[in-house]
Design an enzyme around this catalytic site. Structure first.
Site, PDB file in Angstrom:
ATOM      1  N   ASP A  42       1.626  25.971 -25.928  1.00 37.85           N
ATOM      2  CA  ASP A  42       1.403  24.534 -26.116  1.00 37.85           C
ATOM      3  C   ASP A  42       2.737  23.879 -26.437  1.00 37.85           C
ATOM      4  O   ASP A  42       3.422  24.272 -27.388  1.00 37.85           O
ATOM      5  CB  ASP A  42       0.417  24.316 -27.263  1.00 37.85           C
ATOM      6  CG  ASP A  42      -0.153  22.912 -27.301  1.00 37.85           C
ATOM      7  OD1 ASP A  42       0.318  22.075 -26.506  1.00 37.85           O
ATOM      8  OD2 ASP A  42      -1.048  22.652 -28.110  1.00 37.85           O
ATOM      9  N   ASP A 135       0.871  19.848 -20.604  1.00 39.50           N
ATOM     10  CA  ASP A 135       1.712  20.474 -21.621  1.00 39.50           C
ATOM     11  C   ASP A 135       1.098  21.729 -22.237  1.00 39.50           C
ATOM     12  O   ASP A 135       1.514  22.156 -23.314  1.00 39.50           O
ATOM     13  CB  ASP A 135       2.028  19.467 -22.731  1.00 39.50           C
ATOM     14  CG  ASP A 135       0.783  18.995 -23.467  1.00 39.50           C
ATOM     15  OD1 ASP A 135      -0.339  19.252 -22.994  1.00 39.50           O
ATOM     16  OD2 ASP A 135       0.938  18.350 -24.531  1.00 39.50           O
ATOM     17  N   GLU A 136       0.164  22.344 -21.547  1.00 33.56           N
ATOM     18  CA  GLU A 136      -0.575  23.450 -22.154  1.00 33.56           C
ATOM     19  C   GLU A 136      -1.039  24.418 -21.069  1.00 33.56           C
ATOM     20  O   GLU A 136      -1.455  23.998 -19.985  1.00 33.56           O
ATOM     21  CB  GLU A 136      -1.790  22.875 -22.897  1.00 33.56           C
ATOM     22  CG  GLU A 136      -2.436  23.775 -23.878  1.00 33.56           C
ATOM     23  CD  GLU A 136      -3.512  23.043 -24.669  1.00 33.56           C
ATOM     24  OE1 GLU A 136      -4.077  23.644 -25.597  1.00 33.56           O
ATOM     25  OE2 GLU A 136      -3.803  21.868 -24.343  1.00 33.56           O
TER      26      GLU A 136
END
Length: 418
Positions: A42, A135-136
């Site tokens: 993350d 973003d993960e």
């Protein structure tokens, strides 16, 4: 107990207060450290971190990424979070909590570029990368130790350092035997964290935690569980499949299993994208059809680009409106053939908007692709719409002109009038 130095990625066994190689003290210790291979990665306050990377003068300043006074917080740095600012919070509330913050409008192309760079570094580790958002992602590094000549834990520490050096942002890593525990682990140590949850400790570690820590359990469901005497994961975990089904319905046994840290989901790089949409919050409430249509057209263009980027077409559209009183309206329309042309998307959503634009004040509008379909079969033309291939060629030409001369190089008359 195995030990990993996150500063130089060295691994060693004897207990030491610092790394014997580099003297670093960012050490990870865990009995199962070198046996685990499922990781949840993350990015830390991603949008805000990219902005701080590009504007070093803001490094010590709270940063909020979002729209104007009428917008919402898309992301914020940890300095702003300490003041109580959170994603999706109305901007006026965020600025009341953190008036010294620098507010920056989102620049999605820049964030997408950073995301692609990070994704490329992930793919160097393993082909089993499942993106969850910009973003993960979750990774399966099983069987990669021989390739990398290091256990997954050391490879992930090396990856985190590489992201900082090459992309200029930081990431947090959760390492565990399955996806659920990896997600819970990454939430325990942010930012720039590296947390581990092993199989042997999972049940006892989760037992005292509130049920709300489980992904997917929101405040409403948490209150319902508490009313049934199931306030902690330990209480939920003790239910047998039969008891869980009787108390919680058909999803009860799976929920109880998750409370024990069990998760059989695999990391699936081919996971299907479920929805693609575009929306915006207005600086001021809009009421009239012409005003709303102008925004809807721009969003239709944005949706068309996103569909093409992801290789999909729309089999239908969904129109989303949010009133000044925060009531949400959604309206749906099916298409005769799959498309990723903005004018077709707009034409399908336009009558839906006309029926809703009755003088009501709206603060948000959005359009989404409902029923995603393969992009290869889109806009080929048929007896009902023989012109769609020509419109597709025209749209492609317009996009090339914009790429060369800027977004305003070609504009639809609907916008020019405004």
């Amino acid at each position: 107990m195995p030990i990993l130095c996150r500063d130089c990625t060295a691994t060693f066994a004897p207990p030491r207060p610092s790394c014997p190689g580099c003297g670093g003290r960012r050490l990870v210790r865990h009995d199962e450290l070198f046996d685990l291979a499922i990781a949840h990665v993350d990015c830390d306050a991603f949008f805000a971190s990219v902005e701080k990377r590009d504007r070093p003068e803001l490094r010590t300043t709270p940063v909020i990424v979002g729209g104007g006074q009428r917008g919402v917080v898309a992301a914020c740095c940890y300095q702003a979070r300490i003041k109580g600012v959170r994603s999706a919070m109305p901007m006026f509330k965020a600025l009341a909590l953190c008036p010294e913050a620098a507010v920056i409008k989102p620049q999605m192309s820049k964030y997408a570029e950073a995301s692609r760079a990070i994704r490329a570094l992930m793919m160097d580790l393993t082909p089993l990368v499942q993106p969850l958002s910009i973003d993960e992602a979750v990774l399966d590094l099983s069987g990669t130790a021989a390739l990398h000549k290091a256990p997954p834990a050391a490879v992930l520490a090396r990856f985190a350092l590489g992201v900082e050096r090459q992309v200029g942002v930081t990431v947090s890593v959760g390492l565990a035997p399955n996806r659920l525990l990896a997600k819970l682990a990454v939430e325990r140590d942010k930012p720039r964290g590296f947390a581990v949850i092993g199989a042997a400790e999972a049940a006892s570690l989760l037992a005292p935690e509130p049920v709300s820590v489980l992904p997917g359990i929101g405040p409403v469901q948490a209150r319902k569980l508490q009313a049934l005497g199931l306030a902690t994961l330990g209480q939920l975990a003790t239910l047998s499949p039969r008891e869980a089904a009787a108390k919680l319905g058909e999803d009860g046994p799976a929920l109880a299993a998750r409370a024990r840290g069990e998760d059989r989901r695999r990391v699936d790089p081919t996971r299907e994208t479920k929805s693609i949409s575009a929306e915006t919050t207005f600086e001021r409430d809009l009421r009239t059809v012409p005003e709303l249509e102008a925004v809807l057209w721009r969003l239709s263009e944005k949706l068309a680009r996103r569909l093409k980027e992801k290789g999909f077409a729309a089999g239908g559209v969904v129109l989303k409106l949010k009133t000044a009183g925060f009531a949400t309206r959604t309206r749906h329309a099916r298409l005769g053939a799959p498309t990723r042309l903005p004018d077709t998307l707009f034409s399908a959503a336009r009558p839906l908007l006309a029926r809703e634009a009755d003088g009501t004040a709206f603060r948000l509008i959005g359009i989404g692709a409902q029923l995603l379909m393969p992009g290869e079969g889109a806009d080929r033309g048929d007896l009902l719409d023989a012109e769609s291939p020509r419109r597709a060629a025209r749209w492609e030409a317009m996009e090339k002109l914009r790429a060369r001369f800027g977004e305003g190089a070609v504009m639809r008359g609907l916008l020019a009038k405004r």
